[in-house]
Design a protein around this motif. Structure first.
Motif, PDB file in Angstrom:
ATOM      1  N   PHE A 143      28.835  86.416   3.717  1.00 32.88           N
ATOM      2  CA  PHE A 143      29.774  87.191   2.916  1.00 32.88           C
ATOM      3  C   PHE A 143      29.075  87.813   1.709  1.00 32.88           C
ATOM      4  N   ARG A 161      28.285  91.820   0.664  1.00 28.52           N
ATOM      5  CA  ARG A 161      28.612  92.418  -0.634  1.00 28.52           C
ATOM      6  C   ARG A 161      27.368  92.895  -1.385  1.00 28.52           C
ATOM      7  N   GLU A 208      38.910  74.735  -0.083  1.00 28.83           N
ATOM      8  CA  GLU A 208      40.254  75.233   0.199  1.00 28.83           C
ATOM      9  C   GLU A 208      41.332  74.229  -0.185  1.00 28.83           C
ATOM     10  N   TYR A 263      36.358  81.458  -4.999  1.00 29.13           N
ATOM     11  CA  TYR A 263      37.797  81.441  -4.758  1.00 29.13           C
ATOM     12  C   TYR A 263      38.398  82.840  -4.623  1.00 29.13           C
ATOM     13  N   ARG A 264      38.101  83.713  -5.563  1.00 26.32           N
ATOM     14  CA  ARG A 264      38.748  85.030  -5.550  1.00 26.32           C
ATOM     15  C   ARG A 264      38.205  85.948  -4.467  1.00 26.32           C
ATOM     16  N   GLN A 265      36.879  85.961  -4.311  1.00 22.60           N
ATOM     17  CA  GLN A 265      36.276  86.905  -3.381  1.00 22.60           C
ATOM     18  C   GLN A 265      36.195  86.352  -1.956  1.00 22.60           C
ATOM     19  N   PHE A 266      35.669  85.138  -1.828  1.00 20.67           N
ATOM     20  CA  PHE A 266      35.419  84.590  -0.494  1.00 20.67           C
ATOM     21  C   PHE A 266      36.661  83.955   0.123  1.00 20.67           C
ATOM     22  N   LEU A 267      37.347  83.093  -0.625  1.00 23.34           N
ATOM     23  CA  LEU A 267      38.518  82.385  -0.088  1.00 23.34           C
ATOM     24  C   LEU A 267      39.823  83.133  -0.327  1.00 23.34           C
ATOM     25  N   ASN A 268      39.765  84.170  -1.176  1.00 25.63           N
ATOM     26  CA  ASN A 268      40.974  84.947  -1.488  1.00 25.63           C
ATOM     27  C   ASN A 268      42.086  84.060  -2.044  1.00 25.63           C
ATOM     28  N   ILE A 269      41.696  83.175  -2.959  1.00 25.85           N
ATOM     29  CA  ILE A 269      42.636  82.250  -3.608  1.00 25.85           C
ATOM     30  C   ILE A 269      42.587  82.503  -5.115  1.00 25.85           C
ATOM     31  N   GLU A 270      43.730  82.723  -5.729  1.00 25.21           N
ATOM     32  CA  GLU A 270      43.795  82.919  -7.176  1.00 25.21           C
ATOM     33  C   GLU A 270      43.887  81.557  -7.867  1.00 25.21           C
TER      34      GLU A 270
END
Length: 326
Positions: free
Chosen positions: A22, A26, A53, A89-96
């Motif tokens: 990933f 980028r 996660e 979290y924000r970029q790879f897992l898409n978790i805020e």
């Protein structure tokens, strides 16, 4: 060969392999990739190998607080760790993660150590051969040690008296000064590097490492003179990742050891290193009246505030302030 990316499977399955894939998608600099992966591993180990996660804000706050209170990291180190975990979290897992509330390190920002011109030249005078030229480039052009050892033949433009620094920290490119006094020595070093390259070709080798997918895009580039390292390693070695026998650039640790030895011989008591020459480059330019924006561009800083630290390094005596007792 610490600057050559580790191979990952074409279809990565393991968590860290997927994360690396990933990051490369980028176009993160490989050093950033290594740094972020190191901090992310540290975060996972701190929480007893739990899956990221399954964790969130509370676990991130606890880890960052631990870095500050138990491991006494600096402000910048904690910021780097924070950047790594936010990327995860924000970029790879898409978790805020929401608003983080962690204990921030109390170690204040330190001013960089710098040499006087006399000290810098005294250290350089203790060096010989390519080590002397490399350190002179750090001081004369503001290069980081890895930027200096990674210079390739086509990075030096003698006609316009400049040096191109490619894929530097943060994957940024910039142009900096080519000191006139170093041009003859640099030209001689390039001729030496190309003669070594010619011998490698005659012996069936001579293909240099190329970043990203350039080797596939330009099949002949790896053996072309322009792509050769200006400071080649003394011996060919097997690339443990690609299993290709090639000549890499001189190792940065060799330069660090040479500088440490020269420092001890000069008797300079400052806590100095290779990077001190880059700091000294900036402060000497600032003291001579160079505009701070020009210095920012030469150093490759994204934020002017990073460059502004050097305004605090310039001694007040250099601004015409005299002690009352004098």
């Amino acid at each position: 060969m610490d600057d050559i990316p580790v191979p990952i499977p074409a279809q990565p399955v393991r968590f860290m392999d997927r994360l690396r894939a990933f990051m490369r998608g980028r176009q993160l600099a490989y050093r950033t990739e290594k740094t972020y992966c190191g901090w992310i591993r540290d975060y996972i180990r701190f929480h007893k190998m739990r899956r990221p996660e399954e964790m969130g804000k509370a676990e991130v706050d606890a880890w960052l607080g631990h870095l500050a209170s138990q491991r006494n990291v600096s402000v910048n180190t904690q910021k780097t760790a924070l950047n790594a975990i936010v990327f995860l979290y924000r970029q790879f897992l898409n978790i805020e993660l929401g608003k983080l509330d962690f204990d921030r390190t109390s170690k204040g920002q330190r001013l960089p150590v710098v040499f006087s011109h006399e000290e810098a030249t005294a250290v350089i005078d203790k060096l010989q051969g390519h080590h002397r030229l490399l350190v002179s480039l750090m001081y004369g052009a503001g290069l980081r040690v890895m930027e200096a050892v990674r210079l390739r033949v086509h990075d030096v433009d003698f006609g316009h008296q400049c040096i191109f620094v490619r894929e530097a920290k943060g994957d940024k490119w910039r142009r900096t000064l080519l000191p006139k006094s170093l041009a003859p020595s640099l030209q001689a070093q390039i001729e030496l590097a190309l003669s070594i390259h010619k011998r490698d070709l005659e012996e069936g080798f001579g293909a240099v490492y190329l970043p990203h997918a350039l080797a596939k895009k330009y099949p002949n580039a790896a053996t072309s003179p322009g792509w050769q390292y200006i400071f080649p390693a003394p011996d060919r070695s097997m690339d443990p990742r690609s299993q290709v026998m090639r000549r890499h650039h001189l190792g940065e640790q060799q330069v660090r050891r040479a500088v440490a030895k020269a420092l001890s011989e000069t008797g300079i008591r400052k806590k100095a290193s290779c990077h001190t020459f880059r700091h000294s480059f900036a402060t000497r330019l600032l003291a001579s009246g160079t505009d701070i924006r020009n210095i920012q561009e030469l150093l490759g800083h994204s934020d002017i505030n990073t460059t502004m630290i050097y305004t605090h390094v310039i001694g007040i005596h250099e601004r015409g302030v005299v002690s009352p007792i004098d």
